[in-house]
Design a protein around this motif. Sequence first.
Motif, PDB file in Angstrom:
ATOM      1  N   LEU A 265      41.986  45.010  44.482  1.00  0.00           N
ATOM      2  CA  LEU A 265      40.970  44.752  43.666  1.00  0.00           C
ATOM      3  C   LEU A 265      39.643  44.976  43.864  1.00  0.00           C
ATOM      4  O   LEU A 265      38.680  44.751  43.197  1.00  0.00           O
ATOM      5  N   ILE A 266      39.270  45.378  45.300  1.00  0.00           N
ATOM      6  CA  ILE A 266      37.946  45.635  45.837  1.00  0.00           C
ATOM      7  C   ILE A 266      37.441  46.801  45.015  1.00  0.00           C
ATOM      8  O   ILE A 266      38.146  48.080  45.548  1.00  0.00           O
ATOM      9  N   THR A 267      36.278  46.821  44.463  1.00  0.00           N
ATOM     10  CA  THR A 267      35.490  48.053  44.115  1.00  0.00           C
ATOM     11  C   THR A 267      34.230  47.890  44.612  1.00  0.00           C
ATOM     12  O   THR A 267      33.836  46.700  45.177  1.00  0.00           O
ATOM     13  N   PRO A 268      33.215  48.963  44.199  1.00  0.00           N
ATOM     14  CA  PRO A 268      31.970  48.558  44.712  1.00  0.00           C
ATOM     15  C   PRO A 268      30.972  47.519  43.872  1.00  0.00           C
ATOM     16  O   PRO A 268      30.054  46.930  44.111  1.00  0.00           O
ATOM     17  N   ILE A 286      36.681  40.946  61.619  1.00  0.00           N
ATOM     18  CA  ILE A 286      35.748  41.982  61.527  1.00  0.00           C
ATOM     19  C   ILE A 286      36.494  43.117  61.085  1.00  0.00           C
ATOM     20  O   ILE A 286      36.073  43.980  60.188  1.00  0.00           O
ATOM     21  N   SER A 287      37.794  43.429  61.312  1.00  0.00           N
ATOM     22  CA  SER A 287      38.524  44.751  61.043  1.00  0.00           C
ATOM     23  C   SER A 287      38.656  44.191  59.340  1.00  0.00           C
ATOM     24  O   SER A 287      38.699  45.378  58.852  1.00  0.00           O
ATOM     25  N   GLU A 291      37.639  46.924  56.065  1.00  0.00           N
ATOM     26  CA  GLU A 291      38.618  47.346  54.877  1.00  0.00           C
ATOM     27  C   GLU A 291      37.967  47.063  53.651  1.00  0.00           C
ATOM     28  O   GLU A 291      38.043  48.060  53.035  1.00  0.00           O
ATOM     29  N   VAL A 292      37.265  46.018  53.609  1.00  0.00           N
ATOM     30  CA  VAL A 292      36.516  45.875  52.240  1.00  0.00           C
ATOM     31  C   VAL A 292      35.146  46.924  52.053  1.00  0.00           C
ATOM     32  O   VAL A 292      35.124  47.319  51.107  1.00  0.00           O
ATOM     33  N   LYS A 293      34.373  46.998  53.106  1.00  0.00           N
ATOM     34  CA  LYS A 293      33.531  47.866  53.241  1.00  0.00           C
ATOM     35  C   LYS A 293      33.807  49.255  52.838  1.00  0.00           C
ATOM     36  O   LYS A 293      33.375  50.054  52.216  1.00  0.00           O
ATOM     37  N   ALA A 294      35.048  49.696  53.375  1.00  0.00           N
ATOM     38  CA  ALA A 294      35.860  51.254  52.974  1.00  0.00           C
ATOM     39  C   ALA A 294      35.958  51.112  51.620  1.00  0.00           C
ATOM     40  O   ALA A 294      36.154  52.277  51.208  1.00  0.00           O
TER      41      ALA A 294
END
Length: 364
Positions: A265-268, A286-287, A291-294
């Motif tokens: 579900l994670i998008t910009p 932090i890892s 993953e979210v930032k990627a």
Amino acid sequence: QKGGFKHFMLKEILEEPDVIVEALRGRIKNGEIEIPELDFDKNYFKNINQVYFVACGTAYHAGLVGKYLVEKYLNIPAQAEVASEFRYRNPVIDERTLVFVVSQSGETADTLAALRLAKEKKAKTIGIVNVVGSSVAREVDKVVYIHAGPEIAVASTKAYVAQVEVITLSILHLAKIIDKLNEANEKLFVEEFQKLEGFAREILENKEEIASFVSTTKNIEETFFIGRNLDYALSLEGALKLKEIAYVHAEGYPAGELKHGPLALITPNSLVIAIDTFTPLSDKTISNIKEVKARGGKVLAIAKKDNTRIKEVADSVFYIPNVLDDLTPIITVIPLQLFAYYMADARGLDIDKPRNLAKSVTVE
Ligand code: M6R
């Protein structure tokens, strides 16, 4: 009545430093942790083989913190469960089970029914209650009051702070009875408990930081709160507050579970609130933030001041003082409550009386 504040909820959040002091009063004496209400002896405890926390909503989230601490300090299997589930199954409990019943009002129908079921099955019961003389307080074997004072806003804030503090003190007190808390550890806790009031004040002095963050997020429609261990328990509470008063869909998730589904579900457009205050698992969290930032998601982190790595991965960081790991929920919840409050305020909502909800849920 609101003491000049726009809402009871804000007034009650701002009372938290005093609530922290009140909940401690008489419970640290001559440098020792002592809950006089829990006057058990070692024998009483000899046969206890499991511990439950039963409650609803925010009180359940406070109980979840208790579960982690019972496992760590009493070394007894522990579970936290919402009362409406507990009461309608066949919980395998007997006189060797200790059940903590957590309730601000002491009148929540499901919580009361769960307490009665536990008693029917001969479990031992301890109430963690705010309202003096309430039904839960009267029916438990032992009651420990949290002394948070009247809570008017439907969203529970200061009661959570006091519940977690009193649950933590109670567990440490029980650990002493069964010789599982050594002197050095007790001394450390005593010192750290006394810092909490100042820590809470420091966070509240910086509340505008949270308010200004909200100016960029007020239109979001969903968010994830992630964390591990005690930070996971906090993530559930942060998400509940946001749903309840800001009407934003929010999910509290164990940070390590993201890749087992929700990462899809994670998008910009996504906002993730990452709680990274539990030092032993900070690297892992932090890892997960990476993953979210990627995937382009935006991350607001809540972290301790001495967390040097977090600013490299999160978009924004709200720093809290360097609190002892096992006491983090007591103060880390404050920025989460403020976030929900400012979000709701920015959206022009009826903060003290959210739609469809009542302060005390006395019917099923
Ligand atoms: O009075 P209680 O602590 O038993 O109430 C339990 C829940 O109804 C309550 O915590 C509810 O979830 C709050 N409105 C959350 O802010």
